[in-house]
Design a protein around this motif. Structure first.
Motif, PDB file in Angstrom:
ATOM      1  N   THR A  15      35.884  -7.140 -17.857  1.00 24.56           N
ATOM      2  CA  THR A  15      35.255  -6.291 -16.849  1.00 24.56           C
ATOM      3  C   THR A  15      35.404  -6.898 -15.468  1.00 24.56           C
ATOM      4  O   THR A  15      35.069  -8.071 -15.254  1.00 24.56           O
ATOM      5  N   ARG A  16      35.886  -6.095 -14.547  1.00 26.20           N
ATOM      6  CA  ARG A  16      35.943  -6.521 -13.145  1.00 26.20           C
ATOM      7  C   ARG A  16      34.561  -6.259 -12.553  1.00 26.20           C
ATOM      8  O   ARG A  16      34.077  -5.132 -12.535  1.00 26.20           O
ATOM      9  N   MET A  17      33.922  -7.321 -12.096  1.00 27.92           N
ATOM     10  CA  MET A  17      32.553  -7.215 -11.582  1.00 27.92           C
ATOM     11  C   MET A  17      32.574  -6.594 -10.182  1.00 27.92           C
ATOM     12  O   MET A  17      33.378  -6.993  -9.335  1.00 27.92           O
ATOM     13  N   PRO A  18      31.700  -5.614  -9.937  1.00 31.82           N
ATOM     14  CA  PRO A  18      31.674  -4.984  -8.610  1.00 31.82           C
ATOM     15  C   PRO A  18      31.106  -5.932  -7.554  1.00 31.82           C
ATOM     16  O   PRO A  18      30.074  -6.556  -7.753  1.00 31.82           O
ATOM     17  N   MET A  19      31.801  -6.010  -6.426  1.00 35.09           N
ATOM     18  CA  MET A  19      31.364  -6.853  -5.311  1.00 35.09           C
ATOM     19  C   MET A  19      30.664  -5.972  -4.286  1.00 35.09           C
ATOM     20  O   MET A  19      31.100  -4.854  -4.019  1.00 35.09           O
ATOM     21  N   ARG A  20      29.605  -6.492  -3.709  1.00 39.01           N
ATOM     22  CA  ARG A  20      28.839  -5.755  -2.708  1.00 39.01           C
ATOM     23  C   ARG A  20      28.732  -6.589  -1.443  1.00 39.01           C
ATOM     24  O   ARG A  20      28.667  -7.808  -1.510  1.00 39.01           O
ATOM     25  N   PRO A  21      28.654  -5.941  -0.276  1.00 33.52           N
ATOM     26  CA  PRO A  21      28.527  -6.714   0.969  1.00 33.52           C
ATOM     27  C   PRO A  21      27.170  -7.402   1.053  1.00 33.52           C
ATOM     28  O   PRO A  21      26.143  -6.821   0.709  1.00 33.52           O
ATOM     29  N   SER A  22      27.166  -8.622   1.504  1.00 28.69           N
ATOM     30  CA  SER A  22      25.944  -9.407   1.627  1.00 28.69           C
ATOM     31  C   SER A  22      25.172  -8.980   2.870  1.00 28.69           C
ATOM     32  O   SER A  22      25.742  -8.854   3.951  1.00 28.69           O
ATOM     33  N   GLU A  23      23.879  -8.782   2.715  1.00 28.73           N
ATOM     34  CA  GLU A  23      23.030  -8.433   3.866  1.00 28.73           C
ATOM     35  C   GLU A  23      22.625  -9.683   4.634  1.00 28.73           C
ATOM     36  O   GLU A  23      22.465  -9.650   5.846  1.00 28.73           O
ATOM     37  N   GLY A  24      22.478 -10.808   3.937  1.00 32.08           N
ATOM     38  CA  GLY A  24      22.028 -12.035   4.577  1.00 32.08           C
ATOM     39  C   GLY A  24      23.145 -12.938   5.053  1.00 32.08           C
ATOM     40  O   GLY A  24      22.912 -13.833   5.846  1.00 32.08           O
ATOM     41  N   ARG A  25      24.379 -12.717   4.561  1.00 29.39           N
ATOM     42  CA  ARG A  25      25.502 -13.585   4.922  1.00 29.39           C
ATOM     43  C   ARG A  25      26.770 -12.776   5.197  1.00 29.39           C
ATOM     44  O   ARG A  25      27.760 -12.925   4.509  1.00 29.39           O
ATOM     45  N   PRO A  26      26.767 -11.915   6.187  1.00 26.05           N
ATOM     46  CA  PRO A  26      28.012 -11.198   6.458  1.00 26.05           C
ATOM     47  C   PRO A  26      29.052 -12.196   6.936  1.00 26.05           C
ATOM     48  O   PRO A  26      28.687 -13.177   7.566  1.00 26.05           O
ATOM     49  N   PRO A  27      30.288 -12.103   6.671  1.00 24.63           N
ATOM     50  CA  PRO A  27      31.055 -11.035   6.030  1.00 24.63           C
ATOM     51  C   PRO A  27      31.252 -11.262   4.536  1.00 24.63           C
ATOM     52  O   PRO A  27      32.132 -10.670   3.933  1.00 24.63           O
ATOM     53  N   TYR A  28      30.448 -12.118   3.921  1.00 23.85           N
ATOM     54  CA  TYR A  28      30.639 -12.446   2.515  1.00 23.85           C
ATOM     55  C   TYR A  28      30.149 -11.329   1.599  1.00 23.85           C
ATOM     56  O   TYR A  28      29.411 -10.429   2.008  1.00 23.85           O
ATOM     57  N   LEU A  29      30.574 -11.452   0.345  1.00 23.70           N
ATOM     58  CA  LEU A  29      30.210 -10.476  -0.685  1.00 23.70           C
ATOM     59  C   LEU A  29      29.419 -11.178  -1.775  1.00 23.70           C
ATOM     60  O   LEU A  29      29.488 -12.404  -1.927  1.00 23.70           O
ATOM     61  N   TYR A  30      28.671 -10.397  -2.551  1.00 24.83           N
ATOM     62  CA  TYR A  30      27.944 -10.966  -3.678  1.00 24.83           C
ATOM     63  C   TYR A  30      28.193 -10.128  -4.916  1.00 24.83           C
ATOM     64  O   TYR A  30      28.638  -8.989  -4.844  1.00 24.83           O
ATOM     65  N   VAL A  31      27.916 -10.732  -6.072  1.00 28.68           N
ATOM     66  CA  VAL A  31      28.064 -10.059  -7.359  1.00 28.68           C
ATOM     67  C   VAL A  31      26.760 -10.265  -8.129  1.00 28.68           C
ATOM     68  O   VAL A  31      26.145 -11.333  -8.056  1.00 28.68           O
ATOM     69  N   LEU A  32      26.327  -9.219  -8.823  1.00 26.37           N
ATOM     70  CA  LEU A  32      25.128  -9.325  -9.655  1.00 26.37           C
ATOM     71  C   LEU A  32      25.490  -9.977 -10.981  1.00 26.37           C
ATOM     72  O   LEU A  32      26.598  -9.788 -11.488  1.00 26.37           O
TER      73      LEU A  32
END
Length: 161
Positions: A87-104
């Motif tokens: 499974t490719r995990m969905p990445m979401r934009p970080s609210e606290g650390r732009p421009p980074y992304l996070y994964v659940l």
């Protein structure tokens, strides 16, 4: 997803010897340990530091440190892809650390413990025809006793008889 940046609330930052020690200290669900280990092994982590609300994982090469929280891993760039199992995990934009992304982490996708699995609805059968509603019976007035002022019963009696 907002996270507090910087050192722990007491102002200290202590390093962990291993990832397992860090995960136990932060009480991260055991079902996520394999996922976090796979991600950190693929990225290449040099050290783990306690930052209070999250574990800071310092990369061996270039790139931002990962922040490992109870339900997320933050600090990925646009070009990075996280695949767990098939499974490719969905990445979401970080609210606290732009421009980074996070994964659940996978525990966020699992049903809550004790939750009943959803069942498919049974096929509907035609309902039996309903009987017509009964009409309201008109109430009768049997009168009031002249002595005790109670309502008379259908037989004509009252409380003073």
């Amino acid at each position: 997803m907002t996270e507090v940046q910087g050192p722990t609330p007491t102002g200290t930052s202590r390093p962990y010897r291993t990832l397992a020690e860090a995960l136990r200290a932060h009480r991260i669900a055991e079902q996520n340990h394999a996922f976090i280990t796979a991600v950190t092994d693929a990225i290449g982590i040099a050290s783990y530091i306690d930052r209070g609300r999250y574990i800071e994982a310092i990369r061996r090469g270039e790139g931002a440190a990962l922040h490992i929280g109870r339900t997320y891993i933050n600090g990925f760039t646009e070009g990075e892809v996280i695949v767990y199992g098939s499974t490719r995990m969905p990445m979401r934009p970080s609210e606290g650390r732009p421009p980074y992304l996070y994964v659940l982490q996978p525990s966020e996708f699992a049903p809550a413990p004790g939750a009943k699995p959803k069942r498919a609805a049974a096929p509907r059968t035609p309902a039996a025809p309903k009987a017509p509603k009964a009409t309201k019976v008109e109430e009768r007035d049997y009168g009031v006793c002249d002595v005790c002022f109670m309502t008379r019963t259908p037989s004509g009696g009252c409380g003073c008889d």
